[in-house]
Design a protein around this motif. Structure first.
Motif, PDB file in Angstrom:
ATOM      1  N   LYS A  15       0.820  -1.209   0.000  1.00  0.00           N
ATOM      2  CA  LYS A  15       0.000   0.000   0.000  1.00  0.00           C
ATOM      3  C   LYS A  15       0.855   1.259   0.000  1.00  0.00           C
ATOM      4  O   LYS A  15       1.960   1.272   0.527  1.00  0.00           O
ATOM      5  CB  LYS A  15      -0.896   0.044   1.246  1.00  0.00           C
ATOM      6  N   TYR A  16       0.298   2.336  -0.554  1.00  0.00           N
ATOM      7  CA  TYR A  16       0.919   3.644  -0.440  1.00  0.00           C
ATOM      8  C   TYR A  16       0.451   4.241   0.880  1.00  0.00           C
ATOM      9  O   TYR A  16      -0.742   4.366   1.129  1.00  0.00           O
ATOM     10  CB  TYR A  16       0.502   4.557  -1.594  1.00  0.00           C
ATOM     11  N   GLY A  17       1.416   4.583   1.722  1.00  0.00           N
ATOM     12  CA  GLY A  17       1.064   5.220   2.981  1.00  0.00           C
ATOM     13  C   GLY A  17       1.610   6.622   3.067  1.00  0.00           C
ATOM     14  O   GLY A  17       0.863   7.589   3.146  1.00  0.00           O
ATOM     15  N   GLN A  66       8.540   5.869   5.728  1.00  0.00           N
ATOM     16  CA  GLN A  66       8.423   6.067   7.169  1.00  0.00           C
ATOM     17  C   GLN A  66       7.300   5.256   7.822  1.00  0.00           C
ATOM     18  O   GLN A  66       7.292   5.112   9.036  1.00  0.00           O
ATOM     19  CB  GLN A  66       8.204   7.545   7.474  1.00  0.00           C
ATOM     20  N   CYS A  67       6.349   4.724   7.038  1.00  0.00           N
ATOM     21  CA  CYS A  67       5.196   4.070   7.657  1.00  0.00           C
ATOM     22  C   CYS A  67       5.198   2.548   7.516  1.00  0.00           C
ATOM     23  O   CYS A  67       4.595   1.852   8.322  1.00  0.00           O
ATOM     24  CB  CYS A  67       3.895   4.647   7.116  1.00  0.00           C
ATOM     25  N   GLY A  68       5.828   2.017   6.480  1.00  0.00           N
ATOM     26  CA  GLY A  68       5.921   0.571   6.308  1.00  0.00           C
ATOM     27  C   GLY A  68       4.781  -0.088   5.563  1.00  0.00           C
ATOM     28  O   GLY A  68       4.812  -1.290   5.339  1.00  0.00           O
ATOM     29  N   ALA A  69       3.770   0.658   5.142  1.00  0.00           N
ATOM     30  CA  ALA A  69       2.624   0.052   4.454  1.00  0.00           C
ATOM     31  C   ALA A  69       3.021  -0.582   3.122  1.00  0.00           C
ATOM     32  O   ALA A  69       2.345  -1.484   2.638  1.00  0.00           O
ATOM     33  CB  ALA A  69       1.525   1.089   4.231  1.00  0.00           C
ATOM     34  N   CYS A  81      -2.478  -1.308   6.944  1.00  0.00           N
ATOM     35  CA  CYS A  81      -1.043  -1.482   7.162  1.00  0.00           C
ATOM     36  C   CYS A  81      -0.612  -2.942   7.249  1.00  0.00           C
ATOM     37  O   CYS A  81       0.579  -3.238   7.275  1.00  0.00           O
ATOM     38  CB  CYS A  81      -0.616  -0.779   8.449  1.00  0.00           C
ATOM     39  N   GLN A  82      -1.556  -3.846   7.290  1.00  0.00           N
ATOM     40  CA  GLN A  82      -1.230  -5.214   7.673  1.00  0.00           C
ATOM     41  C   GLN A  82      -0.328  -5.979   6.705  1.00  0.00           C
ATOM     42  O   GLN A  82       0.493  -6.772   7.141  1.00  0.00           O
ATOM     43  CB  GLN A  82      -2.503  -5.994   7.961  1.00  0.00           C
ATOM     44  N   ASN A  85       6.931   0.295  11.354  1.00  0.00           N
ATOM     45  CA  ASN A  85       5.666  -0.043  10.696  1.00  0.00           C
ATOM     46  C   ASN A  85       4.545   0.520  11.561  1.00  0.00           C
ATOM     47  O   ASN A  85       4.309   0.038  12.669  1.00  0.00           O
ATOM     48  CB  ASN A  85       5.509  -1.561  10.543  1.00  0.00           C
ATOM     49  N   LEU A  86       3.886   1.524  11.028  1.00  0.00           N
ATOM     50  CA  LEU A  86       2.876   2.224  11.808  1.00  0.00           C
ATOM     51  C   LEU A  86       1.483   1.638  11.606  1.00  0.00           C
ATOM     52  O   LEU A  86       1.128   1.222  10.507  1.00  0.00           O
ATOM     53  CB  LEU A  86       2.865   3.703  11.420  1.00  0.00           C
ATOM     54  N   CYS A  87       0.712   1.624  12.695  1.00  0.00           N
ATOM     55  CA  CYS A  87      -0.664   1.133  12.664  1.00  0.00           C
ATOM     56  C   CYS A  87      -1.533   2.180  13.354  1.00  0.00           C
ATOM     57  O   CYS A  87      -1.439   2.357  14.571  1.00  0.00           O
ATOM     58  CB  CYS A  87      -0.767  -0.212  13.384  1.00  0.00           C
ATOM     59  N   ARG A  88      -2.362   2.841  12.565  1.00  0.00           N
ATOM     60  CA  ARG A  88      -3.208   3.888  13.138  1.00  0.00           C
ATOM     61  C   ARG A  88      -4.271   3.317  14.068  1.00  0.00           C
ATOM     62  O   ARG A  88      -4.807   4.014  14.920  1.00  0.00           O
ATOM     63  CB  ARG A  88      -3.860   4.706  12.034  1.00  0.00           C
TER      64      ARG A  88
END
Length: 153
Positions: A34-36, A41-44, A99-100, A129-132
């Motif tokens: 995914k595009y994050g 910086q986000c890991g998606a 993000c998974q 890896n960020l998870c909102r």
């Protein structure tokens, strides 16, 4: 340009500086990554290149140099899901799920180099890896469960 994704060789007509993420999504219709954030910086967008977790939004396709790319779509085998995917399901990690795929790819790569992680090891390896939705406790539990499954295999 030729690249191997999930065991299949593809030829794509793109510039060498195009980010791998856009080649996967727009040229090959592989939408797991995914595009994050677009700045790694986000890991998606995490995928594996030759078994190592990389951020595909910042990796130019021309820099692959014959590397083999694995996305979430190629992580499982014909025998079944990867141990990390099974653990994610068992521990009901996903909420929104965005993000998974990146989380799973990061965890699978991490467990290749650290088969017996501590909580601190997992937190450090997964911190980028960020998870909102905030499923971090379930992510940690799933990584521990996957590590155990991988050791038993």
């Amino acid at each position: 340009m030729r690249l191997t994704v999930n065991g299949t060789e593809h030829e794509v007509d793109v510039t060498s500086d195009m980010p791998l993420l856009w080649v996967l999504r727009d040229e090959l219709n592989i939408t797991g990554p995914k595009y994050g954030c677009g700045i790694a910086q986000c890991g998606a967008c995490t995928v594996h290149v030759d078994g190592f977790a990389v951020r595909s939004c910042q990796l130019a396709v021309g820099d692959l140099a014959g590397g083999h790319v694995t996305t979430i779509e190629g992580l499982a085998s014909p025998e079944g899901l990867h141990a990390v995917q099974e653990a994610w399901i068992e521990h009901q990690v996903a909420q929104c799920g965005y993000c998974q795929s990146g989380q799973i790819m990061q965890a699978a790569s991490f467990l290749e180099t650290n088969p017996e992680p501590t909580d601190e090891d997992i937190d450090a390896a997964m911190s980028a890896n960020l998870c909102r939705c905030g499923t971090y406790p379930r992510i940690r539990a799933a990584v521990h469960a996957a590590a155990k499954k991988l050791q038993e295999a």
